[in-house]
Design a protein around this motif. Structure first.
Motif, PDB file in Angstrom:
ATOM      1  N   THR A 169       0.850  -1.200   0.000  1.00  0.00           N
ATOM      2  CA  THR A 169       0.000   0.000   0.000  1.00  0.00           C
ATOM      3  C   THR A 169       0.872   1.232   0.000  1.00  0.00           C
ATOM      4  O   THR A 169       2.004   1.220   0.505  1.00  0.00           O
ATOM      5  CB  THR A 169      -0.912   0.015   1.233  1.00  0.00           C
ATOM      6  OG1 THR A 169      -0.098  -0.011   2.400  1.00  0.00           O
ATOM      7  CG2 THR A 169      -1.847  -1.194   1.234  1.00  0.00           C
ATOM      8  N   GLU A 170       0.312   2.236  -0.581  1.00  0.00           N
ATOM      9  CA  GLU A 170       1.044   3.483  -0.619  1.00  0.00           C
ATOM     10  C   GLU A 170       0.950   4.184   0.732  1.00  0.00           C
ATOM     11  O   GLU A 170      -0.058   4.063   1.439  1.00  0.00           O
ATOM     12  CB  GLU A 170       0.467   4.394  -1.700  1.00  0.00           C
ATOM     13  CG  GLU A 170       0.637   3.823  -3.099  1.00  0.00           C
ATOM     14  CD  GLU A 170       0.061   4.771  -4.128  1.00  0.00           C
ATOM     15  OE1 GLU A 170      -0.492   5.804  -3.716  1.00  0.00           O
ATOM     16  OE2 GLU A 170       0.204   4.465  -5.326  1.00  0.00           O
ATOM     17  N   PRO A 171       1.941   4.867   1.072  1.00  0.00           N
ATOM     18  CA  PRO A 171       1.879   5.587   2.349  1.00  0.00           C
ATOM     19  C   PRO A 171       0.825   6.685   2.309  1.00  0.00           C
ATOM     20  O   PRO A 171       0.583   7.301   1.284  1.00  0.00           O
ATOM     21  CB  PRO A 171       3.284   6.187   2.488  1.00  0.00           C
ATOM     22  CG  PRO A 171       3.804   6.253   1.099  1.00  0.00           C
ATOM     23  CD  PRO A 171       3.222   5.069   0.394  1.00  0.00           C
ATOM     24  N   ILE A 172       0.154   6.817   3.418  1.00  0.00           N
ATOM     25  CA  ILE A 172      -0.910   7.823   3.509  1.00  0.00           C
ATOM     26  C   ILE A 172      -0.270   9.201   3.604  1.00  0.00           C
ATOM     27  O   ILE A 172       0.569   9.463   4.467  1.00  0.00           O
ATOM     28  CB  ILE A 172      -1.792   7.561   4.735  1.00  0.00           C
ATOM     29  CG1 ILE A 172      -2.446   6.175   4.597  1.00  0.00           C
ATOM     30  CG2 ILE A 172      -2.844   8.649   4.890  1.00  0.00           C
ATOM     31  CD1 ILE A 172      -3.240   5.763   5.801  1.00  0.00           C
ATOM     32  N   VAL A 173      -0.681   9.983   2.650  1.00  0.00           N
ATOM     33  CA  VAL A 173      -0.142  11.340   2.615  1.00  0.00           C
ATOM     34  C   VAL A 173      -1.237  12.292   3.056  1.00  0.00           C
ATOM     35  O   VAL A 173      -2.334  12.296   2.499  1.00  0.00           O
ATOM     36  CB  VAL A 173       0.358  11.709   1.203  1.00  0.00           C
ATOM     37  CG1 VAL A 173       0.900  13.131   1.199  1.00  0.00           C
ATOM     38  CG2 VAL A 173       1.433  10.729   0.760  1.00  0.00           C
ATOM     39  N   ILE A 179      -4.587  22.078  -0.904  1.00  0.00           N
ATOM     40  CA  ILE A 179      -5.184  20.997  -1.714  1.00  0.00           C
ATOM     41  C   ILE A 179      -6.578  20.682  -1.202  1.00  0.00           C
ATOM     42  O   ILE A 179      -7.518  20.448  -1.979  1.00  0.00           O
ATOM     43  CB  ILE A 179      -4.279  19.758  -1.684  1.00  0.00           C
ATOM     44  CG1 ILE A 179      -2.907  20.097  -2.286  1.00  0.00           C
ATOM     45  CG2 ILE A 179      -4.928  18.602  -2.423  1.00  0.00           C
ATOM     46  CD1 ILE A 179      -1.915  18.967  -2.216  1.00  0.00           C
ATOM     47  N   VAL A 180      -6.728  20.653   0.114  1.00  0.00           N
ATOM     48  CA  VAL A 180      -8.040  20.359   0.685  1.00  0.00           C
ATOM     49  C   VAL A 180      -9.053  21.424   0.282  1.00  0.00           C
ATOM     50  O   VAL A 180     -10.196  21.134  -0.099  1.00  0.00           O
ATOM     51  CB  VAL A 180      -7.929  20.261   2.215  1.00  0.00           C
ATOM     52  CG1 VAL A 180      -9.324  20.139   2.843  1.00  0.00           C
ATOM     53  CG2 VAL A 180      -7.070  19.081   2.606  1.00  0.00           C
ATOM     54  N   GLN A 181      -8.628  22.679   0.345  1.00  0.00           N
ATOM     55  CA  GLN A 181      -9.550  23.741  -0.029  1.00  0.00           C
ATOM     56  C   GLN A 181      -9.919  23.683  -1.516  1.00  0.00           C
ATOM     57  O   GLN A 181     -11.059  23.921  -1.908  1.00  0.00           O
ATOM     58  CB  GLN A 181      -8.924  25.104   0.306  1.00  0.00           C
ATOM     59  CG  GLN A 181      -8.795  25.334   1.806  1.00  0.00           C
ATOM     60  CD  GLN A 181      -8.643  26.805   2.146  1.00  0.00           C
ATOM     61  OE1 GLN A 181      -8.596  27.627   1.237  1.00  0.00           O
ATOM     62  NE2 GLN A 181      -8.577  27.090   3.420  1.00  0.00           N
ATOM     63  N   ARG A 186     -13.840  22.518  -5.652  1.00  0.00           N
ATOM     64  CA  ARG A 186     -14.214  21.758  -6.854  1.00  0.00           C
ATOM     65  C   ARG A 186     -15.503  20.969  -6.625  1.00  0.00           C
ATOM     66  O   ARG A 186     -16.381  20.899  -7.505  1.00  0.00           O
ATOM     67  CB  ARG A 186     -13.073  20.824  -7.244  1.00  0.00           C
ATOM     68  CG  ARG A 186     -13.308  20.103  -8.552  1.00  0.00           C
ATOM     69  CD  ARG A 186     -12.053  19.451  -9.082  1.00  0.00           C
ATOM     70  NE  ARG A 186     -11.471  18.530  -8.129  1.00  0.00           N
ATOM     71  CZ  ARG A 186     -10.323  18.747  -7.461  1.00  0.00           C
ATOM     72  NH1 ARG A 186      -9.666  19.888  -7.641  1.00  0.00           N
ATOM     73  NH2 ARG A 186      -9.849  17.856  -6.598  1.00  0.00           N
ATOM     74  N   GLU A 187     -15.633  20.377  -5.455  1.00  0.00           N
ATOM     75  CA  GLU A 187     -16.859  19.642  -5.159  1.00  0.00           C
ATOM     76  C   GLU A 187     -18.059  20.579  -5.104  1.00  0.00           C
ATOM     77  O   GLU A 187     -19.153  20.236  -5.565  1.00  0.00           O
ATOM     78  CB  GLU A 187     -16.702  18.902  -3.825  1.00  0.00           C
ATOM     79  CG  GLU A 187     -15.711  17.744  -3.889  1.00  0.00           C
ATOM     80  CD  GLU A 187     -15.529  17.084  -2.534  1.00  0.00           C
ATOM     81  OE1 GLU A 187     -16.113  17.602  -1.556  1.00  0.00           O
ATOM     82  OE2 GLU A 187     -14.815  16.059  -2.463  1.00  0.00           O
ATOM     83  N   GLN A 188     -17.842  21.771  -4.564  1.00  0.00           N
ATOM     84  CA  GLN A 188     -18.938  22.728  -4.534  1.00  0.00           C
ATOM     85  C   GLN A 188     -19.361  23.146  -5.941  1.00  0.00           C
ATOM     86  O   GLN A 188     -20.549  23.258  -6.248  1.00  0.00           O
ATOM     87  CB  GLN A 188     -18.538  23.956  -3.720  1.00  0.00           C
ATOM     88  CG  GLN A 188     -18.404  23.699  -2.220  1.00  0.00           C
ATOM     89  CD  GLN A 188     -17.953  24.938  -1.467  1.00  0.00           C
ATOM     90  OE1 GLN A 188     -17.598  25.942  -2.091  1.00  0.00           O
ATOM     91  NE2 GLN A 188     -17.951  24.860  -0.127  1.00  0.00           N
ATOM     92  N   GLN A 189     -18.367  23.366  -6.820  1.00  0.00           N
ATOM     93  CA  GLN A 189     -18.688  23.728  -8.212  1.00  0.00           C
ATOM     94  C   GLN A 189     -19.449  22.602  -8.913  1.00  0.00           C
ATOM     95  O   GLN A 189     -20.425  22.840  -9.636  1.00  0.00           O
ATOM     96  CB  GLN A 189     -17.407  24.062  -8.979  1.00  0.00           C
ATOM     97  CG  GLN A 189     -16.728  25.351  -8.521  1.00  0.00           C
ATOM     98  CD  GLN A 189     -15.436  25.602  -9.268  1.00  0.00           C
ATOM     99  OE1 GLN A 189     -15.038  24.802 -10.122  1.00  0.00           O
ATOM    100  NE2 GLN A 189     -14.769  26.705  -8.929  1.00  0.00           N
TER     101      GLN A 189
END
Length: 663
Positions: A169-173, A179-181, A186-189
């Motif tokens: 598994t890839e390490p959790i970044v 990026i979160v904002q 993007r989800e709001q749009q």
């Protein structure tokens, strides 16, 4: 137009159904998402959780009260617990032997696993000071007793090596705040776009519902009237009603039960050798008109065509008509074509099944197309380059790749036309005869070409004579009439001429029949002698004098060598068989009280004959088995012709017809 509107309405209905289905799917997805969020945010029922917590608290409180209320143990035989706040000691472990009188404060204290009074099991760590809160240590025994540590409870540990295969598994970044904002924006749009799209779809659905309601609304009287007179509606009604009437006119018994035995009764037509199939007549088009010519379609054996003259009582209708009839459509014509002048001759094109040619009283040649409307698609101009007199005869000659339409008029003009160019004739030929008293013109009433012949033809005239003519100059003969050979035998205008078809084992194409208003039918053989300077009269081989009125038309049968038919002014249809009888017809049928103007055999097998009447009716007759020849019919006809000629050398066909006198 109606089909287009119907297609638009159907497309709108389909689009509306799609929009409704998409809206239902979106609502289902939204409901499922809300249920999932509710389950994640509320893992348990608050009231049930509260009841469990209060129950556990009550149990613990009751246990503590019993244990420390009076300093006595709650269980009989159990020593009272001692409350220690701290324990000091350096030795991690001591012997299990201890004396009752020993001072426990001076001895090292062991750190075993103690069972606490509240039921919890705790392991002491190796520390100098261990603090216990709310714990009760078991007191030492008053006698020497060997104590042992309680065995530890086995802890079963499951790890991924035991249960699962190791997956890389890839390490959790952990995403950064930017990026979160960005993701949130993007989800709001996307959510806003989805809402806007849903709104547009809802508006489109409402609009489509309104349009459909407008389309299916009740029409007003004006709108209905406009639809009824629309050309698209008229064409649709005409075509669909034709199909229904064809099915209704079919004589087949669709409900016949084949499990029942055959009928014992006999047909009324049994024993009759000639049977009427039908009679075509339409009151709107055929009233007060006469049939001037008939023909059969070369491709469709059920189609026949008839030409009509003027109706004096109908001034607003066209002067001439060409009507195509269908044997499977008895109540109405298949096609109706108009002309500005009386149509005197008509024929189907043998090389183009959709084309119909007509010759008119004004001299024009008209071309109609069954794929087009009522008016002709091509016509000749009214000029001296073509015909200026009535055209009573026309015939198509040639092959599929090279053919011409040959027409003749009563002024002696013979024209050759290309099918696709009627602006002017390809060639013209004026028939004149120097032996005429007042005028040299030869008034042509009928003509015919022998089979496999495209240049030489024979014409019947108003004066009663028959002449041979050439379209082109040939060796020993010029274009035009043969001035020296005159086929003389009739005392009145020649109404019809027909050469024997080239079928069977014996070639009879040198023989032809003519009919006239002198009530006779003549059998001729064409002259094979070279033209000379002196006039020679050629007489018929035989004359059939059975008719009681004008004989308007005559035709050899297309498959039987000895059979021909005639029609006359008394309304009779006579069927002759030379191998059976040469004096009287084998069958004489009274078709009606009006004169029969034209006769034509069908092109398929010759079983049916089309008869054109002067009252506008087109009769179809079936001659049955008489159309089927025997193998000996051709040799029998040879002997018959030799015998009726009455010349030496009977049985030979090489007799010179110029020395054979008629009956």
């Amino acid at each position: 137009m109606q089909e287009h509107r119907r297609a638009e309405l159907e497309a709108k209905r389909l689009r509306l159904a799609e929009l409704k289905k998409a809206r239902e799917e979106r609502e289902k997805q939204k409901l499922a998402l809300e249920n999932a969020k509710r389950r994640d945010s509320e893992p348990g029922t608050p009231s049930a959780r509260r009841d469990v917590d209060s129950f556990i608290t009550d149990i613990l409180r009751e246990s503590n009260n019993r244990s420390v209320g009076d300093g006595t143990p709650s269980v009989p035989g159990t020593p009272a617990p001692a409350n220690y706040t701290s324990i000091q000691g350096n030795n991690p472990s001591v012997s299990g032997r201890i004396s009752r009188a020993s001072n426990t404060s001076d001895l090292p204290v062991a750190k075993p696993n103690f069972m606490l009074a509240n039921g919890d099991q705790r392991v002491f760590q190796q520390e100098r000071h261990v603090v216990y809160s709310s714990a009760y240590l078991l007191p030492c025994s008053p006698f020497l007793q060997e104590l042992f540590e309680f065995p530890r409870k086995e802890r079963v540990i499951y790890n991924k090596e035991v249960q699962t295969t190791e997956v890389a598994t890839e390490p959790i970044v952990i995403p950064a705040e930017d990026i979160v904002q960005q993701r949130i924006s993007r989800e709001q749009q996307e959510a806003e776009k989805a809402v806007a799209r849903d709104k547009e779809l809802e508006e489109e659905a409402v609009k489509l519902e309104k349009e459909i309601e407008e389309e299916i609304r009740e029409l007003t009287e004006e709108e209905r009237a406009s639809i009824f007179v629309a050309p698209e509606f008229i064409d649709f009604l005409e075509q669909s009603s034709k199909i229904v009437q064809r099915a209704l006119s079919d004589g087949y018994d669709y409900i016949r039960d084949y499990t029942i035995g055959a009928d014992t009764g006999t047909d009324d037509s049994e024993g009759k050798r000639v049977k009427r199939v039908c009679a075509f007549w339409d009151e709107r088009w055929c009233k007060n008109r006469s049939i001037t010519d008939v023909d059969w379609s070369p491709k469709y054996p059920e189609l026949s065509v008839a030409s009509y003259n003027k109706n004096p009582a109908a001034l607003n209708e066209p002067d001439g008509l060409v009507v195509v009839w269908n044997l499977h459509l008895l109540e109405r014509p298949e096609f109706v074509f108009h002309s500005q002048s009386d149509v005197l001759s008509v024929c189907f094109s043998p090389f183009h099944s959709n084309l119909v040619f007509g010759g008119t009283y004004s001299g024009q040649i008209l071309l109609w197309d069954t794929r087009s409307k009522h008016l002709p698609v091509l016509k000749t101009p009214l000029s001296a380059a073509g015909h200026t007199h009535p055209v009573y005869a026309m015939q198509m000659v040639g092959t599929q790749n090279a053919h011409n339409l040959i027409t003749s008029s009563t002024d002696g003009m013979v024209c050759s036309w290309l099918v696709d160019m009627l602006a002017q004739p390809q060639e013209t030929l004026e028939l004149v005869h120097a032996g005429h008293n007042k005028t040299n013109e030869v008034s042509v009433t009928s003509f015919d070409f022998p089979d496999n012949e495209t240049t030489t033809f024979w014409v019947g005239t108003e004066e009663g004579n028959v002449y041979q003519a050439n379209r082109y100059d040939r060796a020993g003969a010029k274009a035009g009439l043969h001035q020296s050979d005159i086929y003389k035998g009739h005392a009145g205008p020649v109404m019809g001429i027909d050469f024997h078809p080239l079928v069977g084992s014996v070639d009879f194409s040198d023989y032809f029949l003519t009919c006239s208003v002198d009530w006779t039918v003549k059998l001729w053989r064409k002259s094979t002698a070279k033209p000379s300077g002196t006039v020679q009269f050629i007489h018929p081989l035989y004359s059939f004098d059975e008719a009681d009125d004008y004989v308007y038309d005559i035709k050899w049968h297309p498959s039987h060598p000895a059979v021909f038919g005639t029609v006359d002014g008394s309304g009779k249809f006579d069927l002759w068989n030379l191998n059976v009888d040469t004096e009287v017809p084998v069958v004489s049928t009274a078709v009606g009280t009006n004169a029969i103007n034209k006769l034509q055999w069908d092109r398929k097998d010759g079983r049916r004959a089309a008869l054109g009447s002067s009252d506008g009716k087109l009769y179809i007759y079936d001659i049955g088995d008489m159309a089927i020849p025997r193998e000996s019919e051709w040799t029998d006809l040879q002997r018959t012709i030799a015998s009726i000629a009455g010349a030496p050398g009977a049985g030979s066909l090489d007799n010179d017809p110029r020395v054979l006198a008629g009956r």
